[in-house]
Design an enzyme around this catalytic site. Structure first.
Site, mmCIF file in Angstrom:
data_model
loop_
_atom_site.group_PDB
_atom_site.id
_atom_site.type_symbol
_atom_site.label_atom_id
_atom_site.label_comp_id
_atom_site.label_asym_id
_atom_site.label_seq_id
_atom_site.Cartn_x
_atom_site.Cartn_y
_atom_site.Cartn_z
ATOM 1 N N VAL A 73 0.793 -1.234 0.000
ATOM 2 C CA VAL A 73 0.000 0.000 0.000
ATOM 3 C C VAL A 73 0.826 1.285 0.000
ATOM 4 O O VAL A 73 0.282 2.371 -0.184
ATOM 5 C CB VAL A 73 -1.023 0.045 1.175
ATOM 6 C CG1 VAL A 73 -2.102 -0.999 1.000
ATOM 7 C CG2 VAL A 73 -0.327 -0.061 2.527
ATOM 8 N N ASN A 99 -7.815 -0.115 4.624
ATOM 9 C CA ASN A 99 -7.710 -0.672 5.975
ATOM 10 C C ASN A 99 -6.268 -0.944 6.412
ATOM 11 O O ASN A 99 -5.930 -0.819 7.586
ATOM 12 C CB ASN A 99 -8.514 -1.972 6.043
ATOM 13 C CG ASN A 99 -8.217 -2.768 7.299
ATOM 14 O OD1 ASN A 99 -8.697 -2.442 8.376
ATOM 15 N ND2 ASN A 99 -7.372 -3.795 7.175
ATOM 16 N N SER A 164 -8.317 5.756 13.709
ATOM 17 C CA SER A 164 -8.227 5.157 15.048
ATOM 18 C C SER A 164 -8.585 6.230 16.064
ATOM 19 O O SER A 164 -8.405 7.423 15.790
ATOM 20 C CB SER A 164 -6.791 4.682 15.315
ATOM 21 O OG SER A 164 -6.623 4.343 16.682
ATOM 22 N N TYR A 188 2.143 6.792 15.140
ATOM 23 C CA TYR A 188 0.833 6.165 14.939
ATOM 24 C C TYR A 188 -0.270 7.190 15.215
ATOM 25 O O TYR A 188 -1.204 7.357 14.430
ATOM 26 C CB TYR A 188 0.686 4.941 15.842
ATOM 27 C CG TYR A 188 -0.551 4.121 15.545
ATOM 28 C CD1 TYR A 188 -0.580 3.221 14.493
ATOM 29 C CD2 TYR A 188 -1.710 4.256 16.314
ATOM 30 C CE1 TYR A 188 -1.725 2.480 14.200
ATOM 31 C CE2 TYR A 188 -2.845 3.516 16.042
ATOM 32 C CZ TYR A 188 -2.855 2.630 14.987
ATOM 33 O OH TYR A 188 -3.992 1.904 14.699
ATOM 34 N N ALA A 190 -0.041 10.457 15.097
ATOM 35 C CA ALA A 190 -0.012 11.521 14.085
ATOM 36 C C ALA A 190 -0.583 11.029 12.756
ATOM 37 O O ALA A 190 -1.345 11.738 12.089
ATOM 38 C CB ALA A 190 1.426 12.002 13.898
HETATM 39 N N1 NAD Z 1 -6.970 -3.568 16.176
HETATM 40 C C1 NAD Z 1 -7.344 -2.442 16.743
HETATM 41 O O1 NAD Z 1 -7.675 -2.447 17.921
HETATM 42 C C2 NAD Z 1 -7.381 -1.157 15.939
HETATM 43 C C3 NAD Z 1 -7.815 0.000 16.586
HETATM 44 C C4 NAD Z 1 -7.862 1.183 15.870
HETATM 45 C C5 NAD Z 1 -7.504 1.216 14.538
HETATM 46 N N2 NAD Z 1 -7.068 0.079 13.927
HETATM 47 C C6 NAD Z 1 -6.697 0.185 12.501
HETATM 48 O O2 NAD Z 1 -7.497 -0.709 11.746
HETATM 49 C C7 NAD Z 1 -6.736 -1.245 10.676
HETATM 50 C C8 NAD Z 1 -6.708 -2.762 10.791
HETATM 51 O O3 NAD Z 1 -6.285 -3.115 12.090
HETATM 52 P P1 NAD Z 1 -5.920 -4.625 12.467
HETATM 53 O O4 NAD Z 1 -5.894 -4.701 13.928
HETATM 54 O O5 NAD Z 1 -6.766 -5.550 11.691
HETATM 55 O O6 NAD Z 1 -4.415 -4.647 11.949
HETATM 56 P P2 NAD Z 1 -3.478 -5.881 11.622
HETATM 57 O O7 NAD Z 1 -2.098 -5.443 11.973
HETATM 58 O O8 NAD Z 1 -3.990 -7.139 12.190
HETATM 59 O O9 NAD Z 1 -3.612 -5.945 10.034
HETATM 60 C C9 NAD Z 1 -3.122 -4.910 9.241
HETATM 61 C C10 NAD Z 1 -2.929 -5.424 7.837
HETATM 62 O O10 NAD Z 1 -2.306 -4.392 7.059
HETATM 63 C C11 NAD Z 1 -1.249 -4.975 6.312
HETATM 64 N N3 NAD Z 1 -0.217 -3.979 6.013
HETATM 65 C C12 NAD Z 1 0.472 -3.211 6.872
HETATM 66 N N4 NAD Z 1 1.357 -2.453 6.198
HETATM 67 C C13 NAD Z 1 1.204 -2.775 4.885
HETATM 68 C C14 NAD Z 1 1.827 -2.321 3.696
HETATM 69 N N5 NAD Z 1 2.807 -1.415 3.712
HETATM 70 N N6 NAD Z 1 1.406 -2.852 2.496
HETATM 71 C C15 NAD Z 1 0.431 -3.777 2.474
HETATM 72 N N7 NAD Z 1 -0.198 -4.248 3.562
HETATM 73 C C16 NAD Z 1 0.199 -3.735 4.763
HETATM 74 C C17 NAD Z 1 -0.721 -6.081 7.224
HETATM 75 O O11 NAD Z 1 0.077 -7.003 6.478
HETATM 76 C C18 NAD Z 1 -2.018 -6.655 7.742
HETATM 77 O O12 NAD Z 1 -2.568 -7.540 6.787
HETATM 78 C C19 NAD Z 1 -5.350 -0.621 10.758
HETATM 79 O O13 NAD Z 1 -5.307 0.525 9.915
HETATM 80 C C20 NAD Z 1 -5.261 -0.220 12.214
HETATM 81 O O14 NAD Z 1 -4.360 0.842 12.424
HETATM 82 C C21 NAD Z 1 -7.002 -1.107 14.597
#
Ligand code: NAD
Length: 278
Positions: A73, A99, A164, A188, A190
């Site tokens: 991404v 996402n 987030s 994160y 920011a």
């Molecule tokens: N889990 C939580 O509690 C939470 C809370 C707030 C926000 N979020 C946000 O929601 C989204 C999903 O969260 P999650 O917990 O499922 O995260 P996760 O870490 O389980 O999954 C994130 C996914 O993004 C992919 N990814 C990361 N960098 C990448 C890159 N450069 N190119 C391609 N793929 C990439 C990873 O390989 C993974 O598949 C994220 O943006 C996260 O910041 C999560």
């Protein structure tokens, strides 16, 4: 007077073509929601093999048409290749869920007390900061700008950017001592704040084309974090629990990806059990 539309019709995504990045955990939940509402879903992982495996699982679980694609991404060429493939195969792209996101932590203070700022302010490597900004914020910019021309041509589209609550408030540092976990890194916070306002800016400029850009800000989801962390964290949540994978995100995705949100632009929908409402 406009014609009445049933709410089931507003949420129906039959035949829509959706792209969801980062297809595990919350990305999987988002893709599952779209598939259950009738969309054709392309789900991405970094590696093709993982993407194909995830797509096969989702197709099997939902009965929907699902394809997997490898997408980095932070790489504009990778975005162009994936989006062009989708448009070549399905003729259009109706929904984008930005996402995927992440952070790199090369230097971890041994205990929270080792870093009096509790925010890695002094220990954070600049290259790690830049990694997070690229993964969380530049990625959303690239996704929006790659998909927008196709949506503009169709004069319709729905884009959801995953932000987030870390983009809204700082962390309550009372959660961490004794929990076994460290506070999140400043980049994160920011980057997610950037996603929220980028969503407003792009939302305003794409609205005249019938393209709706909105954000979702989840709070903490339960992923078998240490008991002490869960206890400290849930004390701050009016609902008294963390978010549940496979359940708690789905309503927000269904709303913002469908015609149910056809008067909502640049919004940041907070899914945090009330944590940021005190
Ligand atoms: N889990 C939580 O509690 C939470 C809370 C707030 C926000 N979020 C946000 O929601 C989204 C999903 O969260 P999650 O917990 O499922 O995260 P996760 O870490 O389980 O999954 C994130 C996914 O993004 C992919 N990814 C990361 N960098 C990448 C890159 N450069 N190119 C391609 N793929 C990439 C990873 O390989 C993974 O598949 C994220 O943006 C996260 O910041 C999560």
């Amino acid at each position: 007077m406009t014609a009445k539309v049933k709410v089931q019709q507003l949420f129906d995504l039959t035949g829509k073509v959706a792209l969801v990045t980062g297809g595990n955990n919350l990305g999987y939940d988002a893709a599952e929601t779209l598939a259950e509402l009738g969309a054709i879903v392309v789900i991405t992982r970094r590696e093709q093999e993982a993407a194909a495996r995830t797509a096969a699982q989702l197709a099997q679980e939902t009965g929907a048409e699902v394809a997997g694609a490898a997408l980095e991404v932070t790489d504009e060429a990778s975005w162009k290749a994936v989006v062009e493939d989708i448009v070549a195969k399905y003729g259009r792209i109706d929904i984008l869920i930005n996402n995927a996101g992440g952070r790199k932590v090369s230097v971890i203070p041994e205990t929270v007390e080792d870093d009096p700022s509790f925010e890695f302010l002094e220990t954070r490597l600049l290259e790690d900061w830049k990694y997070t900004m690229d993964a969380n914020l530049t990625s959303v910019f690239l996704g929006c700008r790659t998909v927008a021309p196709h949506m503009k041509g169709a004069r319709s589209g729905k884009i959801i950017n995953m932000a987030s609550i870390d983009g809204i408030v700082g962390r309550d540092l009372r959660i961490y001592p004794g929990s076994g976990l460290s506070p999140t890194v400043p980049d994160y916070l920011a980057s997610k704040a950037g996603v929220i306002n980028l969503t407003k800016g792009i939302g305003v400029s794409l609205a005249p084309f019938g393209i709706y850009v909105n954000a979702i800000s989840p709070g903490g989801f339960y992923r078998e974090q240490p008991d002490k962390f869960v206890e400290n964290y849930t004390r701050l949540v009016p609902l008294g629990r963390m978010g549940r994978d496979r359940i708690d995100l789905k309503g927000s995705i269904a709303y913002l990806a469908s015609s149910a949100s056809d008067y909502t632009v640049g919004h940041n929908l907070v899914i945090d059990g009330g944590l940021t409402s005190w």
